[in-house]
Design an enzyme around this catalytic site. Structure first.
Site, mmCIF file in Angstrom:
data_model
loop_
_atom_site.group_PDB
_atom_site.id
_atom_site.type_symbol
_atom_site.label_atom_id
_atom_site.label_comp_id
_atom_site.label_asym_id
_atom_site.label_seq_id
_atom_site.Cartn_x
_atom_site.Cartn_y
_atom_site.Cartn_z
ATOM 1 N N HIS A 267 4.005 1.303 2.287
ATOM 2 C CA HIS A 267 5.206 0.615 1.788
ATOM 3 C C HIS A 267 5.885 1.453 0.698
ATOM 4 C CE1 HIS A 267 2.644 -3.007 2.938
ATOM 5 N NE2 HIS A 267 3.730 -3.173 3.661
ATOM 6 N N HIS B 251 0.855 -1.180 0.000
ATOM 7 C CA HIS B 251 0.000 0.000 0.000
ATOM 8 C C HIS B 251 0.897 1.237 0.000
ATOM 9 C CE1 HIS B 251 1.054 0.142 4.196
ATOM 10 N NE2 HIS B 251 0.468 -1.026 4.431
ATOM 11 N N GLN C 228 8.298 -2.627 16.545
ATOM 12 C CA GLN C 228 9.210 -3.298 15.602
ATOM 13 C C GLN C 228 10.397 -2.380 15.278
ATOM 14 O OE1 GLN C 228 8.000 -5.719 12.056
ATOM 15 N NE2 GLN C 228 8.416 -3.851 10.957
ATOM 16 N N LYS D 99 4.498 3.075 11.779
ATOM 17 C CA LYS D 99 3.257 2.356 12.107
ATOM 18 C C LYS D 99 3.535 1.167 13.035
ATOM 19 C CE LYS D 99 -0.761 0.136 11.201
ATOM 20 N NZ LYS D 99 -0.383 -1.201 11.517
HETATM 21 O O1 PAF Z 1 6.899 -4.943 8.831
HETATM 22 C C1 PAF Z 1 6.852 -5.983 8.145
HETATM 23 O O2 PAF Z 1 6.228 -6.034 7.083
HETATM 24 C C2 PAF Z 1 7.578 -7.215 8.640
HETATM 25 O O3 PAF Z 1 7.483 -7.347 10.012
HETATM 26 C C3 PAF Z 1 9.038 -7.286 8.169
HETATM 27 C C4 PAF Z 1 9.857 -6.147 8.762
HETATM 28 C C5 PAF Z 1 9.106 -7.227 6.650
HETATM 29 C C6 PAF Z 1 9.672 -8.600 8.632
HETATM 30 O O4 PAF Z 1 8.994 -9.698 8.137
#
Ligand code: PAF
Length: 273
Positions: free
Chosen positions: A33, A30, A149, A145
């Site tokens: 990204h 989307h 992570q 978002k």
């Molecule tokens: O954020 C994501 O789409 C996933 O967690 C990643 C960083 C590609 C790892 O699989």
């Protein structure tokens, strides 16, 4: 744009170029990204993306099997965004038989998503470490978002001296505030209409913070009031770096939440600076 399915092929292509920006994704792309790819395009002579639905970051009762996929569309979008190399391996290429190593980041993985999704961040850290080793990016781009992570990846890179600059790009939102997510495609029309309450909740915390409120519990309560009808996993006011829950805010903080609408689980966050 060249597309590779094996580690050997993408390594050979990567070795032939200099500085490279990488946008790791799980596909079903989307505008969020694509903003990572566009930022990488502006800051690096070569741009790579990965499309890999990483099985190890999904719990046994999560949505791995139904996670949305559309490789032809993703490749067209990446090409239009100026991507040069795409690595889209099968699971056995990343996790061959006998694979038995995990990257485990401590501390910052304990709360929030880590508390509700055991093993999730070990799966993320392991696959991101592998993608960094395979592609050896100069810079790697992730979205705000997935705030926890981002903190986990920055910590892994720091702790393990990985030679990559981690860049965190702002969350991209729909006009009504809903943060873009591949999982938004699960929402029914009625749920989609209710989903912007998440951003309203975070905005309520931010408005109170901007007006001078520093009591974390008051900000959590302000968020909770906007989320009637949601099944709340957590509403959090945490230290932006350690992700420990705060009583009072006296430095950079993060307002974040996770809540379910039906069977769809949504997360979102706003930095409080
Ligand atoms: O954020 C994501 O789409 C996933 O967690 C990643 C960083 C590609 C790892 O699989």
């Amino acid at each position: 744009m060249k597309v590779f399915k094996t580690v050997a092929e993408v390594r050979a292509a990567r070795a032939a170029v200099g500085e490279l920006g990488l946008a790791p994704t799980m596909g079903f792309l989307h505008a969020g990204h694509l903003s990572l790819v566009e930022r990488a395009r502006a800051e690096n002579p070569t741009v790579a993306a990965t499309i890999f639905v990483n099985p190890t970051q999904f719990g046994p009762n999560e949505d791995l099997a139904r996670y949305p996929r559309n490789l032809p569309r993703d490749l067209a979008l990446l090409e239009a965004a100026g991507c040069d190399l795409v690595f889209t391996p099968e699971p056995a290429e990343i996790y061959p038989s006998g694979f038995d190593t995990t990257v485990s980041v401590g501390g910052v993985t304990e709360g929030l998503e880590g508390a509700v999704r055991p093993g999730h961040f070990a799966g993320v850290a392991t696959v991101v470490a592998k993608l960094f080793n395979i592609i050896q990016p100069t810079r790697a781009y992730f979205g705000q978002k997935d705030a926890q992570q981002s903190v986990v990846i920055r910590k892994m890179v720091r702790d393990l001296n990985m030679p990559v600059e981690v860049v965190i790009a702002p969350t991209v939102r729909e006009p009504d505030g809903l943060a873009l997510s591949s999982r938004n495609s699960y929402l029914t029309p009625d749920q989609r209409a209710r989903a912007p309450a998440l951003f309203r909740a975070l905005s309520a915390a931010k408005t109170a913070f901007d007006a001078g409120e520093r009591d974390a519990e008051a900000l959590r309560a302000a968020m909770g009031r906007e989320l009637a009808g949601f099944t709340i996993d957590y509403v959090s006011i945490a230290d932006a770096e350690t992700l420990r829950e705060l009583d009072r805010i006296d430095g950079p903080a993060l307002a974040s939440l996770a809540a379910c609408l039906g069977t769809t689980r949504l997360i979102d966050n706003l930095p409080l600076n």
